[in-house]
Write an enzyme that holds these catalytic residues in place. Structure first.
Site, mmCIF file in Angstrom:
data_model
loop_
_atom_site.group_PDB
_atom_site.id
_atom_site.type_symbol
_atom_site.label_atom_id
_atom_site.label_comp_id
_atom_site.label_asym_id
_atom_site.label_seq_id
_atom_site.Cartn_x
_atom_site.Cartn_y
_atom_site.Cartn_z
ATOM 1 N N GLU A 244 0.844 -1.187 0.000
ATOM 2 C CA GLU A 244 0.000 0.000 0.000
ATOM 3 C C GLU A 244 0.890 1.252 0.000
ATOM 4 O O GLU A 244 1.140 1.828 -1.020
ATOM 5 C CB GLU A 244 -0.945 -0.025 1.205
ATOM 6 C CG GLU A 244 -1.998 1.081 1.128
ATOM 7 C CD GLU A 244 -3.209 0.798 2.005
ATOM 8 O OE1 GLU A 244 -3.284 -0.267 2.604
ATOM 9 O OE2 GLU A 244 -4.072 1.691 2.083
ATOM 10 N N GLU B 258 -1.576 0.796 13.480
ATOM 11 C CA GLU B 258 -2.752 1.190 12.707
ATOM 12 C C GLU B 258 -4.035 1.031 13.532
ATOM 13 O O GLU B 258 -4.941 1.845 13.459
ATOM 14 C CB GLU B 258 -2.847 0.309 11.457
ATOM 15 C CG GLU B 258 -4.003 0.637 10.542
ATOM 16 C CD GLU B 258 -3.908 -0.084 9.212
ATOM 17 O OE1 GLU B 258 -3.191 -1.097 9.132
ATOM 18 O OE2 GLU B 258 -4.533 0.385 8.241
HETATM 19 C C1 RAM Z 1 -6.320 2.111 4.882
HETATM 20 C C2 RAM Z 1 -5.284 2.749 5.728
HETATM 21 C C3 RAM Z 1 -5.256 4.244 5.668
HETATM 22 C C4 RAM Z 1 -6.633 4.825 5.688
HETATM 23 C C5 RAM Z 1 -7.504 4.207 4.643
HETATM 24 C C6 RAM Z 1 -8.913 4.704 4.676
HETATM 25 O O1 RAM Z 1 -5.834 1.760 3.661
HETATM 26 O O2 RAM Z 1 -5.539 2.355 7.058
HETATM 27 O O3 RAM Z 1 -4.525 4.699 6.750
HETATM 28 O O4 RAM Z 1 -6.582 6.203 5.508
HETATM 29 O O5 RAM Z 1 -7.513 2.824 4.759
#
Ligand code: RAM
Length: 971
Positions: A544, A837
């Site tokens: 990502e 996260e």
């Molecule tokens: C995920 C990640 C990112 C977030 C999006 C919406 O890919 O956690 O940090 O902003 O989602």
């Protein structure tokens, strides 16, 4: 004389405004009178010499003597030395010249004496600087007594190539260097799932070279260079810089950044070679899960070496059809996500030096193909620091060692590459894998999703080798090594961690007597390092690593307390502007690739208004507002388009990753329309204030009205007369793309969440007289969750500012110091060295929590660290840029000592406090040219001493100096 009167009246005005004592005004008047009488006195006179010259000269967002600079009208900043005699600046003079000698004929711009206390972001007003132009600049200042300083030391800047027309070079590349994934060792195909990738190409790195001869004495040489992909340049066999992953990541279809290097010392009279390796990087490599429509174009190099000889003539060596290329070099594959494959058997002898033997490997080298520059892709000098190795960290532990596989623990979740020094056996492949955690005894890589994060190295001889990958980066704490010579026993010095991030200073300037708090501060710094790799990313390890705008807007403020990242953000905002679509939409992540269903969302796209606004608060530099104003307005227009009678229905990721949601949804329980409307209001407020600051008063009037309308509507639409969330609200008859919806009336019943109150309290959406009632609701909700947070990405950063503002810092300390889930210390008790996260990403007992989307290095929740500075130390600007600031530490019996500082454009504000036996001892540095106010509500019998000798009242405006403050604690 009229100048003097102007200067006097401006100073007196300022003095009145900030209540400078009459005495200092008197001194100033006396000083001015004296200066007037002796205005012909030479600058070297005794009185003048006492004022020390300005120091720490900076250009633009904080660059020192930049080469390859981007701004044709650079901004200049300087500081008054903290230990000099001058307290304030009353005037300045800047000169810009074509030579460091500053002879009359060489001065191209002289500001002359400007009566002003501004010492930061002063724009050059001369003729626009041109590509390649080098200028020298110096500054002097007058102090509060109108005494002039000497000139500062001379600094310089040199402009890069500003226009596509400056380039004679052409894009070059290997003629046939792309292959299908079946040939790839990594086989990048992502099978099945949401994002199958049937056609995923990869490109072998291109090696490119050109020999040329120089036959005159060299005066100077500049290499202008960039690539589609990432590159590493060499001259005569030597790497010419430590930069990594250049040119970085911008919306390549609109703008590619170029680098400028001073390569004078690399060249010699006679035969020379200019060479480069180019690999996939972000341009040609896969981003996220690749999809079929995502065809990546191959890598290309663009290089222009400009050599100036001592006789004034020039020779240019530009990338063109005469270059040679091979894709049969030792770096076989390189990918951001998947890693690097190096085979030493493919090493090319002297390929990048003048001794290149045309016969050796001759069959490997082919003529390059060329492509012209595209008119619509602007080539612009890179406007922020490149990525570099900033730290080297040792392995701290060998976790396990069995069957020829050894796992090393770096002791820190980091981002970068390994350096290995290990014994190897010829042609026995060495394998390196990377993981953030050990999960139930296993090397845990599932949270990397499809990212292979593997480096492979094939030695061409037996013995000890050193290897470090060139064109990849990993996010990891643990390194798994196999394939080494098993006759040796692994030792810790086999593996080192080379930490990579955009090369800015991380301040690391907060400590306290609480070890967990210090660890949290450290974790936030590491989250910042790991995710500021050319662009601000959500995470650095899985497939990502995107510039998610929502994450950026919640962390921007904290990052400005923690690191010198103004240039970093200003550069990224240029990409945000470029990615904004015609209707004002700002995508979910920048640079953008279209592979997710939702393009944008409220609170994510609002980065367009919030980030420039936060940067302005920290710097006081109006340029950041001016540069982004159109984007900000257009984003607000997009909000309006997505709203109906001031209620926004723009989609959103919501209060992302809120814990304890009612249905396990990642987006949290706070209603999306409530979030969208709150952000709509906040953006309107920011744009109104910005318009006012920039002098666009008609706009400002209009946006103020808009803000107040949204505010009123928000209040009544979502909350009842008791400030409880309403139920059965009739949803606006529109889709979130703005078109009208037919069919039955839809009703919504927003859930009561902490974030539902945090948003309006933070964004000032309740009438003043209702705020306390709303705060009570919030506090009750927090009490109900046993004084734990229940917030996701959006609510969490607002907890501290809201609770502090309404007198509940004690509650904030409780939330912060909780060790049970969900809390920051929960992660620390479970071994975190970065910010996670999710609140429950991992635990020592059960390992990863089973979610696929689960990074251990995500900066969003690290937003709390801004409270360390703004709350615990209490440093907050009362005028953008900290020219005026207040110091209002939130004392608590939970902490006995806190220490920290914040570098401002004027100097470091330093605060430390200690409470022992009910007695407070505090110190404070007020930088030169600034003023502070002290607010110590819980302290009695306050004594304030300035510069060790002068007693001042705590209610006075504090002038620059060192303060010692004592008092008795009344709690
Ligand atoms: C995920 C990640 C990112 C977030 C999006 C919406 O890919 O956690 O940090 O902003 O989602």
């Amino acid at each position: 004389m009229s100048k003097l009167i102007r200067s006097l009246s401006s100073f007196v005005n300022r003095a009145n405004k900030v209540h400078v004592s009459l005495f200092s005004v008197f001194i100033f008047l006396a000083g001015c009178a004296e200066h007037n009488q002796h205005s012909t006195e030479s600058e070297s006179s005794k009185v003048v010499a006492q004022v020390a010259a300005p120091i720490q000269l900076k250009v633009g967002e904080g660059f020192v003597n930049p080469l390859g600079y981007y701004e044709q009208r650079p901004r200049f900043s300087w500081k008054i030395p903290q230990y000099g005699k001058a307290q304030f600046q009353s005037a300045y003079q800047i000169q810009v010249a074509t030579s460091a000698k500053f002879l009359d004929t060489q001065v191209i711009w002289d500001s002359e004496k400007v009566v002003s206390d501004n010492s930061a972001w002063i724009s050059y007003q001369g003729k626009k600087l041109l590509s390649r132009q080098k200028v020298y600049w110096r500054v002097k200042m007058w102090d509060e007594n109108d005494q002039a300083s000497k000139w500062s030391e001379v600094n310089h800047l040199e402009i890069g190539l500003l226009n596509n027309d400056d380039w004679q070079a052409k894009w070059i590349g290997h003629p046939d260097a792309n292959e299908f994934d079946e040939d790839s060792v990594f086989n990048r195909t992502v099978k099945g799932g949401r994002f199958p990738a049937p056609n995923n190409k990869y490109y072998r790195p291109h090696y490119l070279r050109k020999g040329f001869s120089l036959d005159k004495d060299i005066y100077q040489a500049r290499l202008y260079i960039t690539s589609k992909g990432v590159f590493k340049p060499f001259i005569n066999g030597k790497a010419i810089s430590n930069d990594v992953m250049t040119p970085g990541w911008t919306p390549y279809h609109k703008r590619i950044e170029t680098l400028t290097y001073d390569v004078t010392s690399h060249l010699k009279i006679g035969e020379n070679t200019l060479a480069a390796i180019v690999a996939e990087g972000w341009h040609s490599g896969r981003i996220f899960h690749p999809t079929e429509q995502q065809y990546m174009l191959p890598m290309r190099l663009l290089a222009q070496l400009e050599v100036t000889f001592t006789d004034g003539t020039q020779q240019i060596v530009a990338s063109n059809k005469d270059w040679q290329s091979t894709d049969q070099g030792p770096i076989r594959e390189a990918s951001n996500y998947d890693g690097e494959i190096y085979d030493a058997n493919f090493e090319l002898t002297n390929w990048h030096s003048a001794d290149f033997d045309k016969n050796q490997d001759a069959d490997k080298w082919q003529k390059v193909i060329t492509e012209p520059l595209e008119q619509h892709v602007l080539l612009k000098p890179k406007r922020h620091s490149t990525v570099r190795e900033t730290l080297t960290i040792p392995a701290v532990k060998i976790v396990s060692q069995k069957n020829g596989i050894t796992i090393f623990d770096m002791g820190q979740n980091m981002v970068g590459v390994p350096e290995i020094n290990i014994p190897v056996i010829k042609n026995q492949q060495v394998k390196l894998r990377f993981a953030e955690a050990i999960d139930k005894g296993e090397f845990a890589v599932t949270n990397l999703r499809s990212a292979k994060a593997t480096d492979l190295y094939t030695p061409n001889k037996t013995g000890v080798v050193r290897y470090q990958p060139t064109f990849t980066f990993h996010g990891y704490q643990f390194v798994e090594l196999s394939g080494y010579d098993q006759a040796s026993t692994p030792t810790l010095d086999w593996v080192k961690g080379k930490v990579l991030h955009s090369d800015f200073e991380v301040y690391d300037n907060f400590t306290s007597t609480n070890a967990d708090l210090n660890q949290l501060s450290d974790n936030v710094s590491w989250g910042l390092r790991g995710n500021f790799l050319d662009i601000p990313t959500d995470c650095p390890q899985r497939d990502e690593r995107l510039g998610w705008t929502g994450d950026a807007q919640v962390f921007a403020q904290t990052s400005m307390y923690k690191a010198d990242v103004y240039g970093f953000w200003a550069a990224w905002l240029e990409s945000v502007r470029e990615e904004q679509s015609i209707d004002g939409m700002v995508p979910n992540f920048v640079p953008f690739r279209n592979f997710l269903t939702s393009l944008t969302g409220s609170a994510w796209g609002d980065a367009a208004t919030i980030v420039p606004w936060e940067l302005y608060q920290f710097t006081g530099d109006k340029t950041i507002l001016a540069e982004n104003y159109i984007m900000m307005k257009r984003w607000l227009g997009y909000h309006t388009f997505n709203s109906y009678q001031h209620i926004s229905t723009m989609s959103s990721h919501g209060d992302w990753l809120q814990p304890f949601t009612s249905d396990g949804n990642n987006g949290g329980d706070t209603h999306r329309d409530l979030i969208a409307t709150a952000y709509y209001a906040y953006s309107a407020d920011i744009v109104a204030k910005t318009a006012r600051i920039l002098g666009y008063h008609t706009d400002a009037d209009q946006y103020e009205v808009l803000f107040n309308n949204i505010k009123r509507k928000f209040r009544d639409y979502f909350f009842d007369e008791n400030l409880l969330l309403r139920t059965n609200i009739i949803k606006p008859p529109i889709y979130n793309n703005g078109s009208e919806r037919q069919g039955p009336t839809k009703k919504i019943s927003p859930k009561t969440t902490q974030t539902s109150y945090l948003l309006p309290l933070a964004f000032d959406l309740f009438a003043v007289e209702e705020q306390n009632q709303a705060v009570e609701q919030l506090v009750t909700l927090i009490e109900k969750s046993d004084r734990h947070l229940r917030t996701g990405f959006l609510g969490t950063p607002l907890l501290a500012p809201v609770l502090q503002k309404f007198g509940h810092s004690d509650l904030m300390y409780e939330i912060l110091f909780k060790e049970s889930y969900p809390s920051w210390f929960y992660s620390i008790k479970n071994g975190a060295t970065t910010t996670w996260e999710r609140w429950d990403s991992y635990s020592l007992e059960t390992g990863f929590n089973g979610e696929k989307m689960n990074s251990l290095n995500h900066y969003a929740y690290g937003a709390i660290a801004s409270w360390f500075y703004r709350g615990m130390l209490g440093i907050e600007q009362t005028q953008p840029g900290f020219k005026h600031f207040k110091v209002e530490p939130q004392f608590t019996d939970k902490l006995s000592t806190v220490n920290g500082s914040h570098p401002t454009p004027y100097g470091d504000i330093a605060v430390s406090w200690a409470i022992t036996d009910g007695q407070l001892i505090m110190s404070l540095t007020v930088p030169k040219n600034t003023e502070a106010r002290l607010v110590l509500p819980k302290i009695e019998d306050i004594a304030v001493i300035r510069n060790r000798s002068i007693a001042v009242s705590e209610s006075e405006v504090l002038l620059p100096g060192e303060y010692e403050i004592r008092g008795t604690v009344a709690f």
